[in-house]
Each structure stands twice: as structure tokens, then as C-alpha cells.
Design a protein around this motif. Structure first.
Motif, PDB file in Angstrom:
ATOM      1  N   VAL A  31       0.909  -1.096  -0.066  1.00 27.41           N
ATOM      2  CA  VAL A  31      -0.014  -0.131   0.064  1.00 27.41           C
ATOM      3  C   VAL A  31       0.830   1.262  -0.171  1.00 27.41           C
ATOM      4  O   VAL A  31       1.861   1.202   0.844  1.00 27.41           O
ATOM      5  CB  VAL A  31      -0.833   0.078   1.304  1.00 27.41           C
ATOM      6  N   ILE A  32       0.658   2.008  -0.919  1.00 26.75           N
ATOM      7  CA  ILE A  32       1.533   3.166  -0.959  1.00 26.75           C
ATOM      8  C   ILE A  32       0.609   4.595  -0.689  1.00 26.75           C
ATOM      9  O   ILE A  32      -0.331   4.834  -1.483  1.00 26.75           O
ATOM     10  CB  ILE A  32       2.327   3.550  -2.246  1.00 26.75           C
ATOM     11  N   ASP A 196       7.008  -9.289   9.426  1.00 26.58           N
ATOM     12  CA  ASP A 196       8.198 -10.034   9.321  1.00 26.58           C
ATOM     13  C   ASP A 196       8.898  -9.859   7.984  1.00 26.58           C
ATOM     14  O   ASP A 196      10.055  -9.826   8.010  1.00 26.58           O
ATOM     15  CB  ASP A 196       7.630 -11.584   9.233  1.00 26.58           C
ATOM     16  N   VAL A 197       8.044  -9.338   7.142  1.00 24.00           N
ATOM     17  CA  VAL A 197       8.822  -9.137   5.653  1.00 24.00           C
ATOM     18  C   VAL A 197       8.589  -7.609   5.507  1.00 24.00           C
ATOM     19  O   VAL A 197       7.661  -6.981   5.630  1.00 24.00           O
ATOM     20  CB  VAL A 197       8.009  -9.778   4.591  1.00 24.00           C
ATOM     21  N   THR A 198       9.702  -7.169   5.266  1.00 26.09           N
ATOM     22  CA  THR A 198       9.873  -5.526   4.865  1.00 26.09           C
ATOM     23  C   THR A 198      10.726  -5.507   3.843  1.00 26.09           C
ATOM     24  O   THR A 198      11.985  -5.534   3.520  1.00 26.09           O
ATOM     25  CB  THR A 198      10.255  -4.829   5.934  1.00 26.09           C
ATOM     26  N   ALA A 209       5.478   6.140   3.984  1.00 33.98           N
ATOM     27  CA  ALA A 209       4.198   6.130   2.783  1.00 33.98           C
ATOM     28  C   ALA A 209       4.249   4.695   2.276  1.00 33.98           C
ATOM     29  O   ALA A 209       3.031   4.258   2.066  1.00 33.98           O
ATOM     30  CB  ALA A 209       4.719   6.941   1.505  1.00 33.98           C
ATOM     31  N   MET A 210       4.676   3.771   2.601  1.00 35.26           N
ATOM     32  CA  MET A 210       4.664   2.576   1.782  1.00 35.26           C
ATOM     33  C   MET A 210       4.546   1.348   3.218  1.00 35.26           C
ATOM     34  O   MET A 210       5.095   1.703   3.981  1.00 35.26           O
ATOM     35  CB  MET A 210       5.821   1.847   1.219  1.00 35.26           C
ATOM     36  N   THR A 211       3.450   0.546   3.025  1.00 35.12           N
ATOM     37  CA  THR A 211       3.463  -0.617   3.691  1.00 35.12           C
ATOM     38  C   THR A 211       3.298  -1.873   2.859  1.00 35.12           C
ATOM     39  O   THR A 211       2.620  -1.922   2.002  1.00 35.12           O
ATOM     40  CB  THR A 211       1.880  -0.533   4.348  1.00 35.12           C
ATOM     41  N   PHE A 212       3.733  -2.848   3.502  1.00 33.27           N
ATOM     42  CA  PHE A 212       3.628  -4.326   2.883  1.00 33.27           C
ATOM     43  C   PHE A 212       3.278  -5.253   3.874  1.00 33.27           C
ATOM     44  O   PHE A 212       3.194  -5.109   4.992  1.00 33.27           O
ATOM     45  CB  PHE A 212       5.298  -4.536   2.543  1.00 33.27           C
TER      46      PHE A 212
END
Ligand code: SF4
Lengths: 257, 446
Positions: A31-32, A196-198, A209-212
Motif C-alpha cells: 500500500v502506497i 516479518d517481511v519488509t 508512505a509504503m506498507t507491505f
């Protein structure tokens, strides 16, 4: 008879899922928040460092043959001095129905069990079909053999392949980090937790700004953000089912927030 | 008009063809040497340079990654098409005028397909791995992707090449036999081996005719299918300008148009360089092919209109942008106008029978058609990619010297191959011409 027909139907339907998986293990989504992005390009630099992206030199960079897997598109609105710049970071959108995959004659690009659109560099023969079919123009091609100068080659990330001349490459959502997180979770006998993952770009973004995360997990941050009314997909009308969600506030009268 | 070759006898035909094949003057070798030299310098060396340095020597860049090489690929498949149409479709319909020119047209098909195959490799980023596109069993258990149109290109062209080769060879067997009787040296043993023990018995003629009919019927659908498959490379994408349902018939029509133009060019050159050929390649052939070109040009014009109008009706911003770029932006507007001039307006003169029967006019007309058809592919292939969806990535494409030199070099390769082939294989079907000449005495069966 109808039983057989049903079986055939199910079978045919399963073929419609890219990679023939019934259901993916995860649904990695980014998500940005475009309202937060200030166009600092930190994500681009992070991607260069993490994924062994080659620098192509002044001349080739000048004709836009740079290898950046993520790029910040800038759109200008209005005339100087009343000018507004809008940024949108664009990387591989890992489409569910990826147009690039139907093009590749040798299965160099395919969907893996995580629902990611992956690129197998060793298999690529370089027909350029995927780059042609890609509506986001995110695929990058190794036009020449690129080498890093002497001490800089020590900076290569050992987890990522160095691509050779003549193959196509593109953003991977930092698949090596996803792999590492999966391995760790497997060792600890648990599914992957949110956070856990970035990927490198998400980690580097100074404004957050970014979410993963995994959209299948209803409690993950991306799942929550995905319900945001500002959400939109880039080129959604092309029906490729992209997996990057953008958030942008647009005023009713068309003015910029 | 003179519809049949006149003043020929059985012996005369044989002698003509053998003289044509064996009596080669120094001039011929000089010209051939020149073309081979050109092929090496314009085609081979730039390609080697490209393989060593990388695809970066071309003008390609994301998003315009299909450039002149693909244009040439489609163009040469097109050139291949008319040969098959003439030799197969007209064989089945038993059109009498095909006999004298079918063999040369079919040879052109085969050679053009070789050029095509090489353009696929030239276009690849890693051509040394080309065999990965063939489905062959391997220990890695990797198969090819059967949903990819590129995959079907490999099959389509492979099938086309193989069946054309077999068809051509079957048609040549009686000729090999008659040639082996009247030649000496290596040619004799070569033709003898190639004739597979042909004796000309009734049963052999019967089988030969049957096999030719079978292969003609087998190849006929390929005329339509091969170029349709080539067009799906484009039509299956979602790029504005590529994603057109009209593409399959559009490409087939365009292919035949450029193919017939190429046949006229080859026939005219043959007529001009070898006066002997004037006995076999008649003005009547020009007349007939002229009619074909006229019909195809009109169909092509209609489909071009449809291509633009359907895009315009879609009325999405990207389609409109693409059409504006292709038709109204500076260099391409001129190219587009020139293409319409070459392929729609100019062929209209073929309505007049006088033009169709003048080899000079036909020759120049066909040069224009060939250029126009090349431009058509150029306007479709790189230009559609220049205007994809995200305006930030819009990008214009200019071919570099490597690409242009390989483009010209491919023509040189084609000419050199053609010049070599016509000296080794009978470029005019001896036994079919004899059918035209008429049997000197009555025989049973055939
Ligand atoms: S790092 Fe974050 S703020 Fe900077 S350009 Fe990338 S997304 Fe935008």
C-alpha cells in the motif's frame, strides 16, 4: 455424466488461475500512501542497494536506460510559479492476471505459490514480449554487460543474483526477504506474522508512505489500509488485478488536497 | 494475350532450363560475390557486434522494445506468403497460369522463411539459448509455455517451413530425374540422388500428383494461419494499437499484398537478367498478379480504415493518444500519408489493363507497395509501444545504424541465397511447363 462434466469444469477453472494454484499461500500487497510520498527517491536508492541493480553510466542513463525497478513518476500541474508536482512510485504490480506471463514462451516469468509474479533470469531468452505486454512499463532489460568498479563489487547482496546481459528483470517485492522470513517462520513452526517481511523500499521510506503485508491476513496493516476510502489501483480498468494499492485524496471539485 | 508459353518443345524446355542453370557467366559470379560481400558486411558483422556488445546497440528502450527487427520479421513472413498462395491455392484450383511462376514463388517463400527465422534470433536478447523455445524433453523438466503467442510463432513458422520444403521437393522430383539425364559431373550424381529413383512410370506420376495435392491442401490453411498467429503476438497484448481483433485478417491481407509485390519484383528481375525467361514468365502472369494486387490493396485499405476507426470508437484516452501519435504527429503523419499513397492510391492504377501488362510500370508500382507495406509494420510495431498507458514513460524510437544495416543486409542475404538456389535447383517447373506445351504424342494415363 454430470459428475464428469463438473470435474472437467473445475479442472478448466483451475487453469484460469495463473500458475494453476487453487489458492495462493499469501497475497503480498503493498500500500502506497501518495499523500505521504514527497518524492525523495529513497526507495529507489534502497532498491539499487538491495537488489544488485547496476548503474549504467551517464550516457545510458541519459537515454533512460537506467535499471531502477522502482521509479518515481513526476507529473507537473500548472505554470510556474503556481506549480504543483505529483509523485507516484511505480514498481512491478505483481498482477494476479499478469499480461506478461501469457507472453513468455519459455516460462521465464510465472506465478509462484505466494501469488508473486516472478522472473527466472536463467530461463529468460530475451524475446521482450513481457516488456511489451506490461501496461506499467516496469520491466528492465540488461542492454549491456554492466560491471561495478573494483571496490564497489564488494557491495553486491549475496542473496540476489547478478543478472547477465540479455535478460529481463523487474521488481520482486524483495523475494529474498520473503524467503528468509518464510524459512524463519518455518523453523519456529508458525505462519508469517505481519511485519516479518519488509522490502527494502518500504524500509527506506522516510515518510512511511509504503506498507507491505499479506492481504489474506485480516489483521495485517495492509488489510486495514486497503479498506481506506482513498484507495485505488493503477490502471485498474485494464483488469490485470494489480497488487499495489495506492491511496490518494482527491477532492470532489477536482482541487488537490 | 499469350496465355501459354509458345514455340516450345519438350527438348527445348529441358535445354533452356539446363542452360540457365549451368551456363553461368563471370558477370553473374561478380554480382553474386558483391551481394555476399554486402551480406557479410551489412548483416553478419553488425549482428556479431550486437551479440558481443548486447542489445543495447539497437535503439530499443523500455517501453519500445519491439523495433525494426520485429518489423522485418513480420515483413518477411509477409513476403513468404504469396509463394504459398500461388503454388498451393492455385494448384488446388487448377489455375493454369501458375505453372511457370509457382516454383520461383515457392522458392522465395522458403528463402524468406530462413530470413524470418534469423530475425527471430537477431531480435532475442540471448540468441544462443534459442533452442529453449522448442519443446524438447530435458532433465530439467522445463516445458515451453503453450499459452504464449511467441511459442506458436515457433510452431507456425516451423510447420510452414517444413511443409513448404516438402511440397517444393515433391514437385521437383520429376525435374531432378530429367535433369540428371542431361547433365554431367557433380550435378548428375546430385540430381540422381535427389530424384529418388524416379522413372516416370504411371504409378509414380499418379503418386506424385496425389502427394502434391495432399501437400497443397495441407499448406493452404497455413497461408491464413501463419500470419494470423504472427498477428496474435500483437493482438494478444493490451497495448493500444496492438490489441485489435481485426489484426489477423489485416495481417494476412497485408502479407499477401507485399508477397505478390515481391513476386513481381523477383519475376521482373529474372526476366530482365535472363532473356530466356521471357519465354516462360509471360506478361499474362503480370496481368493476373496485378488483379490480385488490386483486390488485396482494396481489402487492405478497408481493413486499415477499420483498424483506425475501431480504435477511435473505443474512445479511451490511450487509443485516441495512440491514433493521434500514429497519424497526426510530425514524422509519422508523413509516413502514414505515404503508406496510404503507396498501398491504396497507387494500386488503383491497376484497374487499367495497360498498366497491368507493362512490366516496367508493375515493377515500380511493386517497389512502392513493398515500401508501403514495410512502413505499415513500422507504424504499427514501434509506434504503438511509444504511447502506452503511463505518460511518464512515453518514448520515441529511432533505429540505430546496426538495425538499419541488418535490415538492408537481410535483403542482401535473401538475394544471395536466391542467386545460389536458382543455379542449383530448377526454378521453373519443367514437367509442368511441358504440360502446357502439350504432349507430342498420345500416351496412356498422363
Ligand atoms: S521513499 Fe517514500 S517518500 Fe520517498 S519517494 Fe519513495 S515512497 Fe515516496
Amino acid at each position: 455424466m454430470s459428475g464428469i462434466m463438473q470435474k472437467i469444469q473445475e479442472r478448466l477453472q483451475s487453469y484460469r488461475v495463473p500458475g494453476y494454484y487453487k489458492k495462493y499461500d499469501y497475497r503480498w500487497t503493498m500500500v502506497i500512501d501518495l499523500d505521504k510520498c514527497n518524492g525523495c527517491q529513497a526507495c529507489v536508492v534502497a532498491c539499487y542497494a538491495e537488489n544488485n541493480l547496476q548503474t549504467v553510466g551517464k550516457d545510458n542513463c541519459g537515454i533512460a536506460r537506467n535499471m531502477s525497478w522502482i521509479r518515481i513518476e513526476k507529473y507537473y500541474e500548472g505554470e510556474y510559479p503556481d506549480i504543483k508536482v505529483k509523485f507516484i512510485p511505480i514498481m512491478c504490480q505483481h498482477c494476479d492476471k499478469a499480461p506478461c506471463e501469457i507472453g513468455c514462451p519459455v516460462f521465464a516469468t510465472y506465478h509462484n505459490q505466494d501469488g508473486l509474479n516472478t522472473q527466472v533470469y536463467n530461463r529468460c531468452v530475451g524475446t521482450f514480449t513481457c516488456a511489451t505486454y506490461c501496461p506499467y512499463d516496469v520491466r528492465r532489460f540488461n542492454w549491456f554487460t554492466y560491471k561495478r568498479d573494483k571496490p564497489l563489487d564488494q557491495q553486491y547482496n549475496p542473496d540476489v543474483t547478478v543478472r547477465e546481459m540479455g535478460v529481463m528483470e523487474k521488481g520482486t517485492f524483495c523475494i529474498q526477504r520473503i524467503r528468509a522470513a518464510k524459512d524463519k517462520a518455518k523453523d519456529e513452526k508458525r505462519p508469517i506474522k505481519d511485519g516479518d517481511v519488509t522490502p527494502a523500499c518500504v524500509q527506506a521510506c522516510p515518510t512511511g508512505a509504503m506498507t507491505f503485508g499479506d492481504l489474506y491476513d485480516p489483521n495485517s496493516r495492509v488489510a486495514k489500509l486497503a479498506k481506506d476510502p482513498r484507495r485505488f489501483y493503477l490502471l485498474e480498468e485494464k483488469n490485470c488485478g494489480p497488487n499495489v494499492i495506492y491511496l490518494k485524496r482527491v477532492m470532489k471539485d477536482g482541487s488537490k488536497a | 494475350m499469350d496465355r501459354k508459353p509458345e514455340g516450345l518443345s519438350y527438348r527445348g524446355v529441358n535445354e533452356d532450363i539446363i542452360n540457365f542453370m549451368t551456363k553461368t557467366g563471370p558477370k553473374y559470379y561478380l554480382v553474386l560475390g558483391f551481394f555476399i560481400l554486402c551480406s557479410v558486411f551489412l548483416y553478419l558483422l553488425p549482428w556479431i557486434h550486437q551479440i558481443y556488445t548486447g542489445q543495447g546497440v539497437t535503439g530499443l528502450n523500455v517501453p519500445v522494445v519491439w523495433g525494426v527487427y520485429l518489423v522485418n520479421f513480420v515483413f518477411w513472413v509477409g513476403v513468404a506468403h504469396a509463394g504459398t498462395l500461388i503454388s498451393a491455392m492455385l494448384y488446388i484450383t487448377e489455375t493454369p497460369w501458375r505453372r511457370a511462376i509457382a516454383r520461383s514463388a515457392e522458392t522465395m517463400t522458403l528463402l524468406a522463411l530462413i530470413v524470418v527465422a534469423f530475425f527471430v534470433f537477431i531480435h532475442m536478447g540471448r540468441p544462443w539459448n534459442f533452442y529453449w523455445t522448442f519443446p524438447y524433453p530435458n532433465q530439467r523438466k522445463i516445458w515451453t509455455s503453450f499459452q504464449s503467442p511467441i511459442m506458436y510463432d515457433v510452431f507456425a513458422i516451423g510447420t510452414y517451413f517444413t511443409s513448404s520444403l516438402v511440397f517444393l521437393y515433391f514437385g521437383m522430383i520429376p525435374d531432378f530425374a530429367s535433369l540428371s539425364q542431361s547433365t554431367t559431373g557433380w550435378r548428375k550424381s546430385f540430381y540422381k540422388a535427389m530424384s529418388l529413383g524416379w522413372r516416370g512410370t504411371d504409378r509414380q506420376w499418379h503418386l506424385q500428383a496425389k502427394a502434391s495435392m495432399f501437400f497443397a491442401s495441407f499448406i493452404m490453411p497455413l497461408v491464413v494461419s501463419v500470419h494470423s498467429i504472427v498477428s496474435w503476438d500483437f493482438a494478444l497484448s493490451i497495448v493500444p494499437g496492438y490489441a485489435q481483433t481485426v489484426f489477423a485478417p489485416y495481417f494476412v491481407t497485408g502479407a499477401l499484398l507485399s508477397g505478390f509485390a515481391a513476386v513481381i519484383l523477383a519475376l521482373t528481375v529474372l526476366r530482365w537478367t535472363f532473356p530466356m525467361m521471357k519465354k516462360y514468365i509471360l506478361i499474362h502472369h503480370y496481368d493476373r498478379i496485378g488483379l490480385f494486387i488490386l483486390v488485396l490493396a482494396l481489402t487492405w485499405s478497408y481493413l486499415t480504415g477499420m483498424e483506425i476507426i475501431t480504435g477511435y470508437f473505443a474512445n479511451t484516452s490511450d487509443e485516441i493518444q495512440h491514433i493521434t501519435y500514429k497519424i497526426l504527429t510530425y514524422p509519422y503523419s508523413w509516413l502514414f500519408a505515404f503508406m496510404i499513397f503507396c498501398n491504396t492510391i497507387l494500386p488503383l492504377v491497376l484497374i487499367s489493363g495497360k498498366v497491368r501488362r507493362s512490366e516496367k510500370l508493375m515493377f515500380f508500382l511493386c517497389i512502392f507497395i513493398i515500401i508501403g507495406m514495410w512502413l505499415e509494420r513500422y507504424l504499427i510495431i514501434p509506434n504503438s509501444e511509444s504511447r502506452k498507458f503511463l505518460p511518464y514513460m512515453w518514448h520515441s524510437y529511432t533505429p540505430t545504424w546496426v538495425e538499419m544495416s541488418i535490415t538492408v543486409g537481410a535483403l542482401m542475404v535473401f538475394i544471395s541465397l536466391f542467386m545460389i538456389i536458382i543455379k542449383i535447383f530448377p526454378v521453373i517447373s519443367i514437367f509442368e511447363i511441358k504440360e502446357d506445351v502439350g504432349v507430342p504424342m498420345k500416351k496412356e494415363g498422363h
